[in-house]
Design a protein around this motif. Structure first.
Motif, mmCIF file in Angstrom:
data_model
loop_
_atom_site.group_PDB
_atom_site.id
_atom_site.type_symbol
_atom_site.label_atom_id
_atom_site.label_comp_id
_atom_site.label_asym_id
_atom_site.label_seq_id
_atom_site.Cartn_x
_atom_site.Cartn_y
_atom_site.Cartn_z
ATOM 1 N N ARG A 21 13.616 18.648 9.877
ATOM 2 C CA ARG A 21 12.764 19.430 10.771
ATOM 3 C C ARG A 21 12.901 20.929 10.501
ATOM 4 N NH1 ARG A 21 11.820 16.358 14.726
ATOM 5 N NH2 ARG A 21 14.031 15.954 15.061
ATOM 6 N N ASP A 22 14.136 21.380 10.317
ATOM 7 C CA ASP A 22 14.365 22.801 10.026
ATOM 8 C C ASP A 22 13.686 23.207 8.719
ATOM 9 O OD1 ASP A 22 15.845 23.057 12.324
ATOM 10 O OD2 ASP A 22 17.792 22.947 11.332
ATOM 11 N N LYS A 28 6.652 25.839 6.971
ATOM 12 C CA LYS A 28 5.406 25.707 7.731
ATOM 13 C C LYS A 28 4.577 24.512 7.249
ATOM 14 C CE LYS A 28 5.104 30.531 9.139
ATOM 15 N NZ LYS A 28 4.267 31.752 9.252
ATOM 16 N N THR A 29 5.274 23.391 7.112
ATOM 17 C CA THR A 29 4.633 22.143 6.707
ATOM 18 C C THR A 29 4.501 21.240 7.922
ATOM 19 O OG1 THR A 29 5.677 22.306 4.513
ATOM 20 C CG2 THR A 29 4.783 20.158 5.159
ATOM 21 N N LEU A 30 3.278 20.847 8.256
ATOM 22 C CA LEU A 30 3.056 19.933 9.368
ATOM 23 C C LEU A 30 3.284 18.506 8.879
ATOM 24 C CD1 LEU A 30 2.075 19.260 12.248
ATOM 25 C CD2 LEU A 30 -0.258 19.200 11.318
ATOM 26 N N VAL A 31 4.188 17.790 9.551
ATOM 27 C CA VAL A 31 4.557 16.443 9.117
ATOM 28 C C VAL A 31 4.133 15.431 10.180
ATOM 29 C CG1 VAL A 31 6.429 14.942 8.356
ATOM 30 C CG2 VAL A 31 6.501 17.395 7.843
ATOM 31 N N ILE A 32 3.398 14.411 9.750
ATOM 32 C CA ILE A 32 2.887 13.370 10.641
ATOM 33 C C ILE A 32 3.409 12.022 10.149
ATOM 34 C CG2 ILE A 32 0.831 12.205 11.520
ATOM 35 C CD1 ILE A 32 -0.670 14.870 11.139
ATOM 36 N N TYR A 127 13.366 5.636 14.946
ATOM 37 C CA TYR A 127 13.987 6.562 14.001
ATOM 38 C C TYR A 127 13.197 7.863 13.893
ATOM 39 C CZ TYR A 127 17.276 2.986 12.578
ATOM 40 O OH TYR A 127 18.292 2.061 12.576
ATOM 41 N N ASP A 128 13.861 8.940 14.260
ATOM 42 C CA ASP A 128 13.301 10.277 14.085
ATOM 43 C C ASP A 128 13.432 10.653 12.616
ATOM 44 O OD1 ASP A 128 12.519 12.911 14.247
ATOM 45 O OD2 ASP A 128 14.214 13.565 15.485
ATOM 46 N N LEU A 129 12.329 11.045 12.001
ATOM 47 C CA LEU A 129 12.345 11.433 10.588
ATOM 48 C C LEU A 129 12.285 12.946 10.407
ATOM 49 C CD1 LEU A 129 9.900 8.731 9.163
ATOM 50 C CD2 LEU A 129 12.372 8.569 9.556
ATOM 51 N N GLY A 130 12.212 13.670 11.518
ATOM 52 C CA GLY A 130 12.041 15.115 11.453
ATOM 53 C C GLY A 130 10.586 15.530 11.526
ATOM 54 N N GLN A 131 9.703 14.562 11.803
ATOM 55 C CA GLN A 131 8.272 14.827 11.863
ATOM 56 C C GLN A 131 7.929 15.661 13.093
ATOM 57 O OE1 GLN A 131 9.357 11.370 12.647
ATOM 58 N NE2 GLN A 131 9.432 12.281 14.692
ATOM 59 N N LYS A 132 6.742 16.257 13.049
ATOM 60 C CA LYS A 132 6.224 16.961 14.216
ATOM 61 C C LYS A 132 5.510 15.993 15.153
ATOM 62 C CE LYS A 132 5.218 20.620 16.691
ATOM 63 N NZ LYS A 132 6.278 21.360 17.405
ATOM 64 N N HIS A 133 4.773 15.038 14.582
ATOM 65 C CA HIS A 133 3.999 14.110 15.393
ATOM 66 C C HIS A 133 4.175 12.685 14.895
ATOM 67 C CE1 HIS A 133 1.921 17.341 17.475
ATOM 68 N NE2 HIS A 133 1.624 17.892 16.304
ATOM 69 N N LYS A 134 4.129 11.737 15.845
ATOM 70 C CA LYS A 134 4.091 10.315 15.534
ATOM 71 C C LYS A 134 2.725 9.768 15.912
ATOM 72 C CE LYS A 134 8.989 9.134 16.197
ATOM 73 N NZ LYS A 134 9.928 8.278 16.982
#
Length: 219
Positions: A21-22, A28-32, A127-134
């Motif tokens: 996530r950090d 500044k990469t949005l991860v879904i 499992y949290d992958l460090g994404q911004k949205h699920k």
């Protein structure tokens, strides 16, 4: 012992997720994180998304599957960077698997990173992958029982893409019932009906991505 093991596994996963996530925030990469049953249409949805949005965003994909690189090859054929993770029997991706792939991406020049999780409605939700949205993908042929039968998945997702709505005339699926079931489990989520085959409803999905990207790192 089982409780301790689960705690240790999730603790280690969450440490890796925070690292991811950090890194995503710094670039500044949005991860879904896209999750669904096998065959719900995640890869086809991604293909259409890349075709439409690649002129506005630099897009990359992490593909999760038990075996083969078939889905990653489909993404690469569109000119997007794709890295395949094969779990060899594992039913989900974890944050350490994702972290291991990140050196293979130029995140400084990646606007959108989609993680296509292993097809499963149980394991990936925890499992949290460090994404911004699920985001969950549900398909019309699966029927109306998936949301109430797999509440943990739908409780933890912010959006449900109801795919294959072009099959509604042929199957006994009720969108209003799905909406009520989701509202009962997760009133903060919503359903967007789409068809990756006919493109119906995809503009709403693209609009959701645009809003998510603008609100994530562009304020």
């Amino acid at each position: 012992m089982k409780i301790t093991l689960r705690t240790d596994v999730l603790t280690n996963n969450n440490i890796a997720a925070e690292y991811n996530r950090d890194l995503f925030m710094s670039t500044k990469t949005l991860v879904i994180n896209l999750m669904s049953s096998p065959g719900a249409g995640k890869t086809t949805l991604l293909e259409e998304t890349i075709r439409v949005l690649s002129d506005r965003y630099r897009i990359a994909v992490i593909e999760g599957d038990l075996s083969t690189e078939r889905d990653a090859d489909r993404i690469r054929a569109l000119g997007a960077r794709a890295v395949q993770i094969n779990t060899h029997g594992g039913c989900h991706l974890d944050a350490r698997m994702v972290a291991a792939t990140l050196p293979e991406f130029d995140l400084e020049n990646t606007d959108l990173l989609f993680i296509e999780n292993v097809g499963n409605l149980v394991c990936p939700s925890g499992y949290d992958l460090g994404q911004k949205h699920k985001v969950a993908v549900l398909s019309v042929p699966e029927g109306n029982d998936k949301i109430p039968k797999y509440p943990v998945m739908f409780r933890r997702t912010e959006l449900v893409l109801l795919n294959k709505i072009d099959l509604l005339p042929y199957l006994d699926f009720r969108i209003d019932e799905a909406v009520r079931d989701l509202e009962g489990i997760n009133p903060d989520s919503k359903i967007i009906p789409v068809s990756a085959r006919t493109k119906e409803g995809l503009d709403r999905w693209y609009g959701w991505i645009e809003e998510a990207y603008q609100s994530c790192y562009q304020h």
